[in-house]
Design a protein around this motif. Structure first.
Motif, short mmCIF file in Angstrom:
data_model
loop_
_atom_site.label_atom_id
_atom_site.label_comp_id
_atom_site.label_asym_id
_atom_site.label_seq_id
_atom_site.Cartn_x
_atom_site.Cartn_y
_atom_site.Cartn_z
N ASP A 141 -6.59 -8.88 -23.98
CA ASP A 141 -5.17 -8.73 -24.33
C ASP A 141 -4.90 -9.19 -25.75
N GLY A 142 -5.58 -10.25 -26.19
CA GLY A 142 -5.46 -10.70 -27.57
C GLY A 142 -6.00 -9.67 -28.55
N VAL A 143 -7.11 -9.04 -28.19
CA VAL A 143 -7.67 -7.97 -29.01
C VAL A 143 -6.66 -6.83 -29.11
N HIS A 198 -4.50 -14.54 -37.15
CA HIS A 198 -4.78 -13.73 -35.97
C HIS A 198 -6.24 -13.86 -35.53
N LEU A 199 -7.12 -14.16 -36.49
CA LEU A 199 -8.54 -14.29 -36.17
C LEU A 199 -8.91 -15.68 -35.66
N LYS A 200 -8.16 -16.68 -36.07
CA LYS A 200 -8.48 -18.07 -35.70
C LYS A 200 -8.60 -18.29 -34.19
N PRO A 201 -7.72 -17.74 -33.36
CA PRO A 201 -7.88 -17.97 -31.91
C PRO A 201 -9.22 -17.47 -31.36
N PHE A 240 -21.43 -15.35 -25.90
CA PHE A 240 -20.44 -14.29 -26.00
C PHE A 240 -19.06 -14.93 -26.03
N ILE A 241 -18.02 -14.11 -26.07
CA ILE A 241 -16.66 -14.65 -26.17
C ILE A 241 -16.30 -15.42 -24.90
N VAL A 242 -16.85 -15.00 -23.75
CA VAL A 242 -16.63 -15.68 -22.47
C VAL A 242 -17.97 -15.74 -21.75
N GLY A 243 -18.38 -16.92 -21.33
CA GLY A 243 -19.59 -17.05 -20.53
C GLY A 243 -20.86 -16.73 -21.29
N ASN A 271 -14.87 -4.65 -27.17
CA ASN A 271 -13.58 -4.36 -27.76
C ASN A 271 -13.34 -5.25 -28.98
N LEU A 272 -13.68 -6.53 -28.88
CA LEU A 272 -13.52 -7.45 -30.00
C LEU A 272 -14.45 -7.07 -31.15
#
Length: 159
Positions: A44-46, A75-78, A92-95, A104-105
């Motif tokens: 959702d952030g992407v 916008h990139l900091k998070p 990875f971004i998660v896990g 997507n990112l």
């Protein structure tokens, strides 16, 4: 005796619904409900940033590019922060397995590097993330393929 499996066809039209369906179907949605929720949050952030990008490209490129690029670090900091919280940014971004949100990112970061070269210079984890994912064999092959290289980033030719 052979059994015949019946697979129901589902017609899905929204890109994020398609992403989530493929994520669930191919194990790209995290290992549990917690990770799935984080994958949703990242995606959702992407999408939020992608909408800002599309608005810039198609409606106010000439007048808004400088302002957009100036605001881009915020916008990139998070995403950099999320990476830092997951194995020090080395996963990875998660896990510890790739998710549809990673794909997507990655796409979003690659198009921003075209829009604003050097936009990741102050984000070492995001820079390393892009390099790491871009070096994965299938992604690397795709990124160097004529189908990708010869395709314009945006329909109006702006980048």
């Amino acid at each position: 005796m052979k059994t015949k499996a019946t697979i129901k066809t589902v017609h899905i039209y929204q890109s994020n619904a398609i992403l989530r369906h493929l994520g669930r179907s191919f194990g790209l949605y995290g290992k549990d409900q917690r990770e799935a929720a984080l994958v949703d949050m990242v995606n959702d952030g992407v999408e939020d940033l992608h909408l800002k990008y599309v608005t810039l490209i198609y409606t106010k490129y000439e007048d808004g590019k400088d302002e957009y690029v100036k605001a881009l670090p915020g916008h990139l900091k998070p995403f950099e922060t999320l990476l830092s919280q997951n194995q020090g940014g080395k996963a990875f971004i998660v896990g510890n397995q790739i998710s549809f949100a990673d794909y997507n990112l990655l796409e979003l970061l690659l198009i921003h590097q075209v829009l604003a070269p050097g936009c990741l210079d102050n984000f070492p984890l995001l820079s390393a993330y892009v390099a790491r994912l871009s070096a994965l064999p299938k992604i690397k092959d795709f990124l160097s393929s004529p189908d990708h290289v010869n395709r314009p980033i945006n329909g109006n030719g702006k980048q």
